[in-house]
Design a protein around this motif. Structure first.
Motif, mmCIF file in Angstrom:
data_model
loop_
_atom_site.group_PDB
_atom_site.id
_atom_site.type_symbol
_atom_site.label_atom_id
_atom_site.label_comp_id
_atom_site.label_asym_id
_atom_site.label_seq_id
_atom_site.Cartn_x
_atom_site.Cartn_y
_atom_site.Cartn_z
ATOM 1 N N ARG A 1 -53.166 -28.162 88.030
ATOM 2 C CA ARG A 1 -53.901 -29.394 88.309
ATOM 3 C C ARG A 1 -53.879 -30.311 87.085
ATOM 4 O O ARG A 1 -53.648 -29.854 85.962
ATOM 5 N N ASP A 2 -54.107 -31.560 87.338
ATOM 6 C CA ASP A 2 -54.150 -32.514 86.227
ATOM 7 C C ASP A 2 -55.358 -32.204 85.342
ATOM 8 O O ASP A 2 -56.402 -31.777 85.842
ATOM 9 N N GLN B 1 -52.169 -27.071 83.301
ATOM 10 C CA GLN B 1 -50.806 -27.384 83.733
ATOM 11 C C GLN B 1 -49.814 -26.272 83.381
ATOM 12 O O GLN B 1 -48.610 -26.450 83.502
ATOM 13 N N GLN C 1 -47.447 -25.187 86.358
ATOM 14 C CA GLN C 1 -46.792 -26.204 87.171
ATOM 15 C C GLN C 1 -45.273 -26.024 87.107
ATOM 16 O O GLN C 1 -44.722 -25.762 86.039
#
Length: 501
Positions: A400-401, A414, A417
């Motif tokens: 997630r950001d 992150q 990711q």
């Protein structure tokens, strides 16, 4: 013959019955009193039946304070005899048959009354059922249809949680709006208003689940004639909430290499890191992974082992897991019961075996005991497995950001990711199947490796071979592929070609 008096009826009993006969008009019958040696006193009406026989018809017992029903004074008995004489003069020559018929008629009338009353009560009950509110209908549906049961054929029916999740959703989204409305008054517009509200919030999954459960509940009511028509029958789920998009995310070779480098920096629990690789290496479902137990936690005696497994499964049910036995010496992971209600045995490749060996090294003792925990993925107290959802949250928190980081959760937002976008634990199972296909494994063997329900009913019934040898080859090939990818080396020299069956 004389007039019967109280004095005569109260005379002392003799050694035999004393009969007192009162004079009357000829052909009308007579009032008769009787005193037994035991002192019982009663009145009769004596008449001559049509066949010529003299008949004594009981009027009732004597009592100087009689009520004319349960007991009679002399005058009350005389009046009763006069009434009977009236019937006799009117042509009723067999009074006993007459009164028996009257009693039968009364009994039949009483039975008819009770039948009518029962039917009235049944109709009232049915009307009361038809006046069930939406909330009351849900409770009946939950207790009747949603409770988990095992059918005669051994298959499960109902819902594992007994409808607890549905209740939570209805309590939140349905009952506040229409819970008090009678089910016969529910209209399609009422339901669509609930669904549209969820769609407006962007909660398409919630909208879809609510609509599906409401349709099931209304179908239940229709089958039991609690409603005359299903108000949701004409609703097309695809048109109202759209068609569910089938997820097809699978990690590429490049992403698996990147994942191998990212996991150590993601600051996950060591068991969680191992879980990622085991999901790809075995293709099991997340709930099956979390429910893994060590074979040495079971007794060598079959009955004791089965009892222990059942006890462990009861614990695992609370966390949404399915128990499976990991036997490192045999290189097997046996799941006695799975989502599709059949057993499944996973062959452990060198890659999978190495990760389970790593887990075994992390094994701790149960609290206040020297006995090691039976769980490969124990919760903090080691007495039960870790919650299935916690693993998914660990993966989600690391994709997630930074500005969307949840309070108290991982700061490495992150770290996991990947270029192909967001991925989930179930995508790792899909990745396992995709990698097997790329290695030349046939589709039917992949289905067996992933324990898919065979679509063809004929194949399910007549082909009982689970292709264990081919499964072992496929898992070994997958393990070799993952071993190379995890090290970041070329996989070309290690690809194992499998014959397409």
């Amino acid at each position: 013959m004389a007039v019967i008096s109280d004095k005569a009826m109260q005379a002392k009993p003799g050694e035999s019955d004393v009969w007192l006969i009162e004079a009357g008009a000829r052909g009308e019958g007579r009032l008769v009193g009787r005193i037994t040696p035991a002192g019982a006193r009663s009145f009769y009406y004596r008449y001559t039946a049509s066949g010529g026989d003299r008949v004594r018809l009981l009027i009732g017992p004597y009592d100087p304070r009689g009520d004319g029903k349960a007991a009679f004074t002399v005058q009350q008995a005389r009046d009763k005899a006069r009434d009977l004489s009236g019937l006799y003069r009117a042509g009723v020559r067999d009074l006993r048959e007459h009164f028996q018929q009257a009693a039968d008629d009364q009994r039949h009338a009483e039975e008819a009354r009770r039948t009518a009353a029962a039917e009235t009560a049944r109709i009232a009950e049915l009307q009361a059922q038809r006046r069930l509110t939406v909330r009351q209908l849900f409770e009946r549906w939950r207790t009747t249809e949603l409770q988990p049961v095992t059918r005669a054929d051994g298959k499960r029916a109902g819902r594992k949680d007994g409808g607890a999740y549905v209740f939570q959703q209805f309590e939140r989204h349905v009952f506040p709006a229409i819970g008090h409305i009678a089910i016969t008054e529910v209209r399609k517009a009422d339901v669509l208003a609930l669904i549209d509200l969820q769609k407006a919030k962007g909660q398409l999954r919630t909208a879809s689940v609510l609509l599906g459960d409401l349709r099931q509940m209304m179908g239940f009511a229709l089958d039991r004639e609690l409603i005359d028509a299903d108000p949701l029958a004409s609703i097309k789920k695809a048109r109202i909430v759209g068609v569910a998009v089938e997820r097809d995310r699978a990690l590429s070779d490049q992403e698996i290499r990147l994942l191998g480098k990212a996991l150590p920096a993601a600051r996950m629990n060591a068991r969680s890191e191992t879980a990622v690789w085991l999901l790809i290496a075995t293709g099991v479902r997340v709930g099956e992974l979390i429910g893994a137990v060590w074979s040495d936690a079971l007794s060598p005696e079959p009955k004791a082992a089965q009892a222990r497994l059942e006890a462990l499964q009861t614990q695992a049910d609370k966390d949404g897991a399915k128990v499976g036995v990991v036997n490192l010496p045999a290189r097997t992971w046996h799941l006695p019961d799975t989502k599709n209600q059949r057993s499944h045995t996973v062959h452990l490749s060198d890659f999978a075996l190495a990760h389970f060996t790593r887990l075994a090294a992390l094994r701790e003792a149960l609290p206040d005991s020297d006995e090691p925990t039976p769980w490969a993925f124990p919760a903090r107290d080691a007495r039960r497995p870790v919650c299935v959802k916690s693993f998914g949250k660990q993966l989600s928190d690391r994709q997630r950001d930074p500005d969307r980081r949840m309070s108290g959760r991982s700061k490495a937002t992150q770290s996991l990711q990947l270029p192909g976008g967001r991925w989930t634990a179930h995508d790792l199972r899909r990745t396992a199947g995709t990698l097997m296909a790329g290695l030349g494994t046939s589709g039917d063997v992949i289905d067996e490796c992933l324990n898919h329900m065979i679509e063809s009913r004929v194949r399910r019934i007549y082909i009982r071979d689970r292709r264990q040898t081919e499964q072992a080859r496929a898992f070994d090939a997958l393990g070799a592929k993952l071993s190379d990818l995890a090290r970041g080396t070329s996989t070309a020299p290690n690809v194992i070609s499998l014959r397409v069956a």
